[in-house]
Design an enzyme around this catalytic site. Structure first.
Site, PDB file in Angstrom:
ATOM      1  CD  GLU A  55      -2.609   1.305   2.608  1.00  0.00           C
ATOM      2  OE1 GLU A  55      -2.947  -0.053   3.009  1.00  0.00           O
ATOM      3  OE2 GLU A  55      -2.964   2.267   3.206  1.00  0.00           O
ATOM      4  CD  GLU A  78      -3.419   7.376   5.343  1.00  0.00           C
ATOM      5  OE1 GLU A  78      -3.997   6.704   5.900  1.00  0.00           O
ATOM      6  OE2 GLU A  78      -1.865   7.087   5.492  1.00  0.00           O
TER       7      GLU A  78
END
Length: 286
Positions: free
Chosen positions: A161, A166
């Site tokens: 990932e 974020e």
């Protein structure tokens, strides 16, 4: 090596040969930290210039809530139910809107949306970037990220990932980038924060970029390089137990807005709903 831009080199004190050596050292440092050459061959993009549902040739919808285990973000005790309804996801006035709402739906108290390019566009290496404005408030967790295309048969974190951006809604001046893999996932992932000295991420658009080559991943905010990772970094962070898994598979793109859960914490009485992550474009180069 860093030189203050305001400093002046005295040409008498420092002869030409010294300056040549200094320039060489500075150039070598820059090359080492920016291994990926500027990429300008556009291979995939969505400019969100047609109102309505997102382009089905570009995007899938993942539907459901946190009971779907084994997929990143679905086992984080999040509170939203992801839908494909226009109330939660639509293209309007040249932007993509992923909207989180406080409402009773399918046994959940919040709804949102999660889009992926799985089986539609997947690529190994290149530059990925998106121009995004995020919401504000406790419990919001929007993200722009990539997942290895073999996660269905090679469960996370083994598939890998890459989190390009974020953001936690109650920390409006900071975003962070992260990689996950075997022995460095979840709370043990390798992450770095980028903070604005003046301004907030929820009040304006910013460009989040990632350049990925076989042995380096660079992360950018508005073309400022702030996080650079190599296989050696993974080895150091995991005491030799982790593997660099970013050179043996293609990855696909994900855009989503999560609500609540272990990381951002749950919304509070001051959190305003509905709010949207606004995406101006997503572009991929090689």
């Amino acid at each position: 090596m860093k030189i203050n831009k305001d400093s002046k080199l005295n040409m008498v004190k420092y002869p030409p040969i010294f300056l040549l050596i200094l320039i060489c050292v500075l150039s070598c440092d820059l090359d080492e930290t920016q291994e990926v050459v500027t990429l300008d061959n556009l291979v995939w993009a969505d400019e969100f210039d047609t109102d309505g549902a997102p382009n089905p040739e570009h995007w899938n919808f993942e539907i459901g809530d946190g009971t779907k285990q084994g997929i990143p973000g679905w086992g984080n005790n999040e509170l939203q139910y992801y839908t494909d309804r226009p109330q939660n996801v639509k293209v309007e006035n040249g932007v993509l809107l992923i909207t989180a709402r406080q409402e009773s739906f399918e046994g959940n108290n919040y709804t949102s949306a999660r889009l992926t390019t799985q089986n539609l566009f997947e690529q190994k290496y290149g530059r990925y970037e998106a121009r995004i404005k995020v919401p504000y408030g406790k419990g919001y967790w929007p993200a722009f990220w990539l997942l290895g295309n073999d996660c269905d048969v090679n469960p996370w974190p083994a598939c890998g990932e890459i989190d390009i951006m974020e953001y936690l809604g109650d920390e409006p001046t900071s975003v962070f980038s992260t990689i996950h893999g075997p022995q460095y996932s979840g709370a043990e992932s390798i992450s770095k924060e980028f903070s604005l000295e003046n301004g907030r991420f929820d009040t304006d658009f910013h460009v989040y970029g990632m350049e990925w080559s076989p042995n380096r991943i660079n992360f950018y905010v508005d073309d400022v390089l702030y996080h650079s990772l190599t296989p050696e970094d993974v080895d150091e962070e995991t005491n030799g137990t982790g593997n660099w898994i970013f050179n043996d598979r293609a990855f696909y793109i994900i855009l989503n807005v999560a609500v609540g859960g272990n990381l951002p914490g749950n919304p509070n009485s001051e959190t305003v709903f509905p709010q949207s992550m606004v995406v101006d474009y997503v572009r991929v180069y090689n």
